[in-house]
Every structure is written in C-alpha cells, then in structure tokens.
Design an enzyme around this catalytic site. Structure first.
Site, PDB file in Angstrom:
ATOM      1  N   GLU A 144       0.836  -1.203   0.000  1.00 40.20           N
ATOM      2  CA  GLU A 144       0.000   0.000   0.000  1.00 40.20           C
ATOM      3  C   GLU A 144       0.874   1.259   0.000  1.00 40.20           C
ATOM      4  OE1 GLU A 144      -3.121  -0.239  -0.429  1.00 40.20           O
ATOM      5  OE2 GLU A 144      -3.621  -2.263   0.234  1.00 40.20           O
ATOM      6  N   CYS A 165      -6.823  -1.187   9.002  1.00 40.50           N
ATOM      7  CA  CYS A 165      -5.494  -1.158   8.362  1.00 40.50           C
ATOM      8  C   CYS A 165      -5.204   0.242   7.816  1.00 40.50           C
ATOM      9  CB  CYS A 165      -5.414  -2.172   7.226  1.00 40.50           C
ATOM     10  SG  CYS A 165      -5.385  -3.881   7.746  1.00 40.50           S
ATOM     11  N   HIS A 211      -0.490  -5.728   2.978  1.00 41.04           N
ATOM     12  CA  HIS A 211      -1.632  -6.618   3.158  1.00 41.04           C
ATOM     13  C   HIS A 211      -1.217  -8.027   2.744  1.00 41.04           C
ATOM     14  CE1 HIS A 211      -4.842  -3.329   3.302  1.00 41.04           C
ATOM     15  NE2 HIS A 211      -5.045  -4.103   4.348  1.00 41.04           N
TER      16      HIS A 211
END
Length: 194
Positions: free
Chosen positions: A84, A146, A165
């Site tokens: 991410e 998250c 993730h």
C-alpha cells in the site's frame, strides 16, 4: 560500546470478525523469529482492531523512534501480497470490535485527506516482481483499521511507515520468508534514497 542496530517495528492486528487468530499477527511473530538481518533489531506489536486503542499503540511505537514501522494487515479474498502507498483520513464507517467508529469518521481532525509513505511502493513492487514475487501495488488500503492505522502512523512518523496486506489464508511457512525479503528490499530502498 554504542548499539548501532536499526530498530524496525513490525505490527500485526488482533482478532476480529471470524479471524480468531489473525494471520497478520502470526506473520509478525514469524518475522521476529527469523529477523531481518545483521544490524537490524525487530520489535513486534499487536494492534487491537479498535480505532481508539490502535492510536494509543501507534503513539507508543513512534516514541521508540524506529527507522520504519511495517504494518501487516489481512486482505480477505486475495492470494497475493499487496503493498500500500497511501493512507486516507476520512470515511471510516465500519465499526471496530467494540462496535465504535472514530469521531467524525476520520483519523486526524484537520489532517490532510491522504498521506503517502516515503517508501516508493510502486518502484518496490516492480523490483520485487523482477525478483519473482507475486505482489500488487495499491493506493487504496480499504477504509478500515489497516487504512486508519496506516494513515495515523504516516502522520506521526513523517511518512516512515509501510502497510503490507497479506492473504487471510494460506501457509505462514511460505509467507514469512517472502515478507522477510520484501522488508529487506524495502530497507535497502530507504538506505539508497537517504
């Protein structure tokens, strides 16, 4: 003699919904066991799936002044590892394990709409793909804990955080060595950019 080891904190999340044992926390514990190489001290911390409690834990982590904080979370329904780039400040409408939302559905009142990591995860994902890894680059961390923790950590750590993730199911024995190499590559990228 002065200790010159760099501190890297790796977090995983606690139980929530059907995940009585959260694979992200199991992966963090696995990384602590295998380490990240000479000169790097790995600390791990479990983050509760609670908006308010997670902020307290992240505050404690940044007081340690680590080189970087690697947040591990799960992405149900995916088979690969997702890197991410961006944390978002608003639109947190899903309840946490306590049945609560963050105040105003946001992470930091008055904070920027989004924050990016200083780690170039697009470049990192390309490099890892050349090494044979099945990784995905993403700019949408999902607007749940998250994403919330990632944004909060980016805000307080001046961008020196990453969110990875991992699949919600699968073998930890295969996942931990992959994460070890991914994080080592990430650390090399940080050293080169410095």
């Amino acid at each position: 003699m002065e200790d010159t080891r760099e501190v890297v904190v790796v977090t995983g999340f606690g139980p929530f919904r059907q995940y009585v044992v959260n694979p992200s926390w199991e992966a963090a514990k696995g990384l602590k066991m295998v380490g990240l190489g000479v000169g790097t001290e790995v600390y791990i911390k479990e983050i509760p799936v609670s908006y308010s409690k997670s902020q307290q834990v992240v505050d404690e982590i940044w007081q340690m002044m680590p080189k970087v904080v690697i947040h591990l979370g799960i992405a149900p329904g995916t088979k690969g590892i997702t890197l991410e780039q961006t944390g978002k400040n608003h639109c947190y409408k899903d309840m946490d394990v306590s049945g609560l939302y963050p105040v105003h559905h946001c992470c930091i009142k008055g904070g920027p709409e989004k924050l990016d990591s200083i780690i170039d995860t697009r470049c990192l994902s390309k490099q890892l793909k050349r090494m044979g890894f099945d990784v995905i680059y993403s700019r949408d961390a999902g607007r749940y804990l998250c994403d919330f923790v990632y944004y909060y950590s980016l805000y307080h750590g001046q961008g020196k955080a990453a969110l990875i993730h991992v699949p919600a199911s699968g073998s930890l024995s295969g996942l931990v060595p992959q994460l070890q190499t991914i994080i080592q590559t990430l650390l090399c990228q940080m050293d080169t950019a410095a």
